[in-house]
Motif scaffolding. Structure first.
Motif, short mmCIF file in Angstrom:
data_model
loop_
_atom_site.label_atom_id
_atom_site.label_comp_id
_atom_site.label_asym_id
_atom_site.label_seq_id
_atom_site.Cartn_x
_atom_site.Cartn_y
_atom_site.Cartn_z
N ASN A 241 0.84 -1.21 0.00
CA ASN A 241 0.00 0.00 0.00
C ASN A 241 0.86 1.24 0.00
OD1 ASN A 241 -2.54 -1.38 0.36
ND2 ASN A 241 -1.96 -1.70 2.51
N TYR B 60 0.50 5.27 0.95
CA TYR B 60 -0.31 6.30 1.59
C TYR B 60 0.29 7.67 1.26
CZ TYR B 60 -2.00 2.63 4.84
OH TYR B 60 -2.54 1.49 5.40
N MET C 111 -6.71 4.32 6.49
CA MET C 111 -7.36 3.04 6.25
C MET C 111 -8.29 2.77 7.42
SD MET C 111 -5.80 -0.67 5.24
CE MET C 111 -4.96 -0.05 3.80
N HIS D 191 -10.65 -2.51 9.97
CA HIS D 191 -11.08 -3.70 9.22
C HIS D 191 -10.35 -4.93 9.76
CE1 HIS D 191 -7.24 -2.62 7.46
NE2 HIS D 191 -7.13 -3.90 7.14
N ASP E 122 -8.33 -8.46 8.41
CA ASP E 122 -7.78 -9.14 7.23
C ASP E 122 -8.36 -10.55 7.28
OD1 ASP E 122 -6.34 -6.82 7.00
OD2 ASP E 122 -4.39 -7.72 7.41
N SER F 116 3.70 -7.19 8.81
CA SER F 116 3.58 -5.85 8.24
C SER F 116 4.87 -5.06 8.41
CB SER F 116 2.40 -5.15 8.94
OG SER F 116 2.59 -3.76 9.01
N PHE G 291 -1.24 4.00 13.96
CA PHE G 291 -1.82 2.70 13.66
C PHE G 291 -2.72 2.31 14.82
CE2 PHE G 291 -1.28 -2.05 13.77
CZ PHE G 291 -1.87 -2.34 12.53
N LEU H 170 3.69 3.74 14.02
CA LEU H 170 4.58 2.90 13.21
C LEU H 170 5.50 3.83 12.45
CD1 LEU H 170 2.22 0.12 11.73
CD2 LEU H 170 3.72 0.01 13.74
N HIS I 80 -8.10 -3.46 12.72
CA HIS I 80 -6.97 -2.52 12.75
C HIS I 80 -7.14 -1.52 11.62
CE1 HIS I 80 -5.96 -5.83 10.03
NE2 HIS I 80 -5.27 -4.93 9.33
N VAL J 145 -5.38 2.58 9.91
CA VAL J 145 -4.41 3.67 9.96
C VAL J 145 -5.20 4.98 10.01
CG1 VAL J 145 -2.58 4.88 8.69
CG2 VAL J 145 -2.61 2.37 8.78
N ARG K 166 4.00 7.06 2.65
CA ARG K 166 4.30 5.85 3.43
C ARG K 166 4.00 4.61 2.62
NH1 ARG K 166 0.79 2.61 6.87
NH2 ARG K 166 2.09 1.41 8.31
N ASN L 188 3.38 0.55 3.09
CA ASN L 188 3.19 -0.56 4.02
C ASN L 188 3.06 -1.84 3.22
OD1 ASN L 188 0.93 -2.49 5.42
ND2 ASN L 188 2.43 -1.70 6.88
N THR M 31 2.11 -5.82 3.63
CA THR M 31 1.68 -6.94 4.48
C THR M 31 1.85 -8.22 3.70
OG1 THR M 31 -0.66 -6.61 3.89
CG2 THR M 31 0.06 -5.73 6.01
N ARG N 104 1.20 -12.34 3.68
CA ARG N 104 0.16 -13.23 4.20
C ARG N 104 0.20 -14.58 3.53
NH1 ARG N 104 -4.81 -8.91 3.76
NH2 ARG N 104 -3.59 -7.06 4.31
O1 LIG Z 1 -0.79 0.29 6.56
C1 LIG Z 1 -0.86 -0.45 7.53
O2 LIG Z 1 -0.08 -0.36 8.48
C2 LIG Z 1 -1.94 -1.51 7.59
C3 LIG Z 1 -2.35 -2.02 6.24
C4 LIG Z 1 -3.48 -2.99 6.33
O3 LIG Z 1 -4.11 -3.13 7.34
C5 LIG Z 1 -3.84 -3.82 5.17
O4 LIG Z 1 -3.24 -3.68 4.09
O5 LIG Z 1 -4.76 -4.65 5.31
#
Ligand SMILES: O=C(O)CCC(=O)C(=O)O
Ligand SMILES: [Fe+2]
Length: 224
Positions: A125, A127, A133, A136, A138, A149, A158, A175, A192, A194, A212, A214, A216, A218
């Protein structure tokens, strides 16, 4: 006793303890590692599938996302970006598997958990100063393996909550560039989000002058 047992210990924590399964490691990535990953980020964004703002219930998210391995779209994973240009996303890189395992090891100290971790997707992601964000879970993955992450660039606020709903109890933490956050076990499906980007806080040398990133990583639990 002036400096007796417990001095500077648990009670001196600035950030309250996170719920079980959630771990925050400040400065996990060196500045050189951050810069190298930002170079890869620029390659990914020039890849077959351009970054896009996913639409959630008709609303465009304020972050743009590019995916590796599997393409995430609300509420599924596909190999091709059927909601963008139909192209297959880039492969999940081997170095990222090693990095994710090292991250789980650093966060949890659990060698078995780290060694058995097989991430197959990364959501990357971006930002800008205004992006956020919403809270939500995951939960489009079909496993309960941890989410790893990594953050690079501007710092953010965060919010990490509970598994029941998007409201309190939750904790706000910062963060910063190079930080690692892992959530697994009883925290795997915690809400969680942002809530704020702090413009102008990206450290010199991290490779990103504004905004920024980020990432993640998974395990989707999907085949094929
Ligand atoms: O940007 C973040 O720290 C969290 C990103 C996130 O929650 C996601 O991509 O599902
Ligand atoms: Fe998330």
């Amino acid at each position: 006793m002036l400096f007796g047992p417990g001095f500077g210990g648990e009670e001196a924590r600035v950030t309250p303890a996170l719920p079980e399964g959630a771990h925050h490691r400040r400065g996990f990535l060196t500045i050189e590692q951050q810069r190298w990953i930002v170079e890869r980020f620029h390659e990914w964004t020039r890849g077959p599938v351009p970054p896009r703002s996913a639409k959630v219930r008709g609303h465009e998210m304020s972050v743009t996302t590019v995916c590796l391995g599997w393409h995430w779209q609300p509420y599924k994973y596909t190999r091709t970006a059927t909601d963008v240009n139909g192209r297959k996303v880039l492969d999940f890189p081997d170095w990222m598997t090693d990095l994710a395992r090292a991250a789980i090891m650093a966060a949890t100290g659990d060698e078995a958990l780290a060694g058995s971790y097989r991430p197959d997707t990364a959501l990357v992601n971006f930002y800008d100063e205004q992006a956020k964000m919403g809270m939500h879970q995951d939960r489009d993955e079909r496993t309960d393996a941890p989410v790893v992450s990594l953050s690079i660039g501007d710092s953010c606020r965060f919010r990490f909550g509970n598994t029941e709903h998007r409201n309190r109890p939750y904790q706000d933490l910062e963060l910063v560039s190079g930080d690692l956050f892992v959530f697994g076990g009883p925290s795997r499906f915690a809400y969680h989000g942002v809530t704020k980007i702090h413009p102008g806080t990206a450290p010199e040398g991290c490779g990103l002058s504004a905004g920024r990133i980020n990432i993640t990583m998974r395990e989707t639990g999907l085949e094929g």
